[in-house]
Enzyme design. Structure first.
Site, PDB file in Angstrom:
ATOM      1  N   THR A   1       0.853  -1.186   0.000  1.00  0.00           N
ATOM      2  CA  THR A   1       0.000   0.000   0.000  1.00  0.00           C
ATOM      3  C   THR A   1       0.886   1.232   0.000  1.00  0.00           C
ATOM      4  OG1 THR A   1      -1.727  -1.167   1.208  1.00  0.00           O
ATOM      5  CG2 THR A   1      -1.812   1.238   1.244  1.00  0.00           C
TER       6      THR A   1
ATOM      7  N   GLU B   1      -3.867  -4.659  -2.966  1.00  0.00           N
ATOM      8  CA  GLU B   1      -4.574  -5.808  -2.393  1.00  0.00           C
ATOM      9  C   GLU B   1      -5.758  -5.325  -1.561  1.00  0.00           C
ATOM     10  OE1 GLU B   1      -4.657  -6.508   1.006  1.00  0.00           O
ATOM     11  OE2 GLU B   1      -3.372  -4.836   1.593  1.00  0.00           O
TER      12      GLU B   1
ATOM     13  N   CYS C   1      -4.049  -2.138   8.530  1.00  0.00           N
ATOM     14  CA  CYS C   1      -4.473  -1.327   7.380  1.00  0.00           C
ATOM     15  C   CYS C   1      -5.199  -0.039   7.755  1.00  0.00           C
ATOM     16  CB  CYS C   1      -5.347  -2.171   6.452  1.00  0.00           C
ATOM     17  SG  CYS C   1      -4.456  -3.503   5.640  1.00  0.00           S
TER      18      CYS C   1
END
Length: 441
Positions: free
Chosen positions: A121, A151, A260
């Site tokens: 990311t 992803e 995340c």
């Protein structure tokens, strides 16, 4: 196709294993020798349902290998995936040092034209940086194309998501690169969305930020429900029936955590700041989540005005069920605060206790079962909605000095807890089942 994956964290390992499962020959590179030694034996360094089985299968079938050598890993690879970490800097931006090093390693070890696929990311513009680094260090005459392929895996269901995802996003500037990456992913039979590189980079951050916003929004609504005597579960169900809203990520609790959402929301705020845009909505999302993680301490204080000297059982330590990931887990803030208040903290988690011991205060004690954790405790705090916790025999709470359960994940029905004589406090719901809604007409 011969594929190399650099980095074997959640993203890299799941990516490598999944690509090998659909028929590609994959070699994964990691600099941690102990980790690589274990992975060669089929031992996964992370807990992820189904991962170990697929690792062992594809190692046996000689489609999956692991190495610490960039020369060995990159020698035959036509496509290289970068899946290294992008940890958070102090200002909230993404640390791209591992990405930059991976790009340099690729350039210094490949002996042919190469397509570099970014799975990590990364902020908008990073793929251009990667291409520049590779081109700068690449041998004369060789060419590189860079593709953004973010992803969208959920920890705890990452293997399932690889084969049943909503979409695969491919961002590229070259039609041949598009075609090759599309062909690689075709066996997943997941819809493929093709776009430009910068848009692909942004899709990842925007998606996570939106989901984090839904979580913080429903948690704010749950707090208002408590003050008004409404039931958040009925409110969220009623909202979710609207197809424009949807039911996912509308479960009230003690906030989001993991690798995340916390990192990506802060990074997107920083990305916006870099172009002099104040992302006020997302700042609010982050602040709400920080406040929500500590809400159980307030509920505990209401029930036990004096916490010092009390035995508090904490059930669940991972940030979500079906993972051993402790990153940004609410259990970190909550156990720290309990210790600070003088409580004796005894914790239990089916999977994450080994990781917890490296992160939580050394004063936290650990039990090998729910029963032993709650035995003779003054209060129980539920932080992770593991099936083992949700399905426990409620009689276990009568092993406490008095049955007082403060549930951050709404694991039980109000009726069941009242029937079993348990003083039960949850998120966004009345304390008593007698106050819940009337039966539908």
């Amino acid at each position: 196709m011969n594929i190399c994956v650099i980095g074997t964290g959640y993203v890299g390992l799941v990516t490598g294993v999944s690509l090998s499962e659909i028929g590609h020959h994959v070699i994964c590179i990691d600099v941690d020798e102990d980790k690589v030694t274990k992975m060669k034996k089929g031992i996964s360094p992370i807990y992820e349902p189904g991962l170990s089985e697929l690792m062992a299968k594809n190692i046996k079938e000689k489609r999956l290998r692991f190495t610490t050598s960039h020369s060995e890993g990159l020698q035959q690879a036509a496509v290289v995936y970068i899946a290294v970490g992008t940890p958070e800097n102090k200002d909230g931006s993404a640390d791209l040092s591992f990405v930059a090093q991976a790009a340099k390693d690729i350039a210094e070890n490949v002996e042919h034209d190469v397509i570099v696929v970014t799975k990590s990311t990364v902020p908008v513009g990073t793929n251009a940086m990667i291409k520049e680094i590779v081109q700068t260090h690449l041998s004369d005459g060789l060419q590189v194309e860079v593709v953004s392929n973010p992803e969208f895996l959920k920890e705890g269901s990452a293997i399932h998501d690889s084969f049943h995802g909503d979409r695969i996003v491919i961002g590229a500037e070259n039609e041949q690169a598009f075609s090759i990456i599309e062909e690689i992913n075709q066996p997943f039979r997941v819809p493929i969305f093709k776009t430009d590189i910068k848009s692909a980079e942004m899709i990842k951050y925007a998606s996570n930020a939106f989901l984090a916003t839904k979580i913080s929004f429903i948690n704010e609504i749950s707090n208002i429900c408590e003050l008004l005597g409404a039931n958040i579960e009925n409110v969220s169900t009623g909202m979710g029936l609207d197809q424009r809203i949807g039911s996912q990520f509308l479960k009230a609790g003690i906030g989001y955590g993991g690798s995340c959402f916390p990192k990506d929301t802060k990074a997107l705020i920083q990305i916006a700041g870099n172009v002099e845009y104040e992302f006020e909505l997302l700042k609010g999302v982050v602040n709400v989540n920080k406040k929500q993680q500590g809400i159980l301490i307030g509920k505990l204080n209401d029930c036990l005005p004096v916490i010092s000297g009390k035995k508090i059982a904490v059930l669940g330590l991972a940030f979500k069920p079906n993972t051993d990931d402790m990153r940004e887990s609410a259990s970190i803030l909550i156990t720290e605060e309990l210790i600070k208040l003088g409580a004796e903290v005894v914790a239990y988690d089916p999977i994450a206790m080994d990781n917890a011991k490296t992160i939580l205060s050394s004063k936290v004690q650990y039990a090998d079962s729910i029963e032993r954790a709650v035995d003779n405790s003054d209060a129980v705090l539920i932080l992770t909605d593991w099936d083992e916790i949700k399905n426990v025999d409620l009689a276990v709470f009568h092993k406490m000095k008095r049955p007082l359960v403060i549930d951050g994940r709404n694991c039980f029905t109000l009726e069941a807890m009242e029937k079993n004589g348990i003083d039960y406090h949850s998120i966004g719901r009345p304390v008593s089942a007698k106050l819940i809604e009337a039966a539908p007409i």
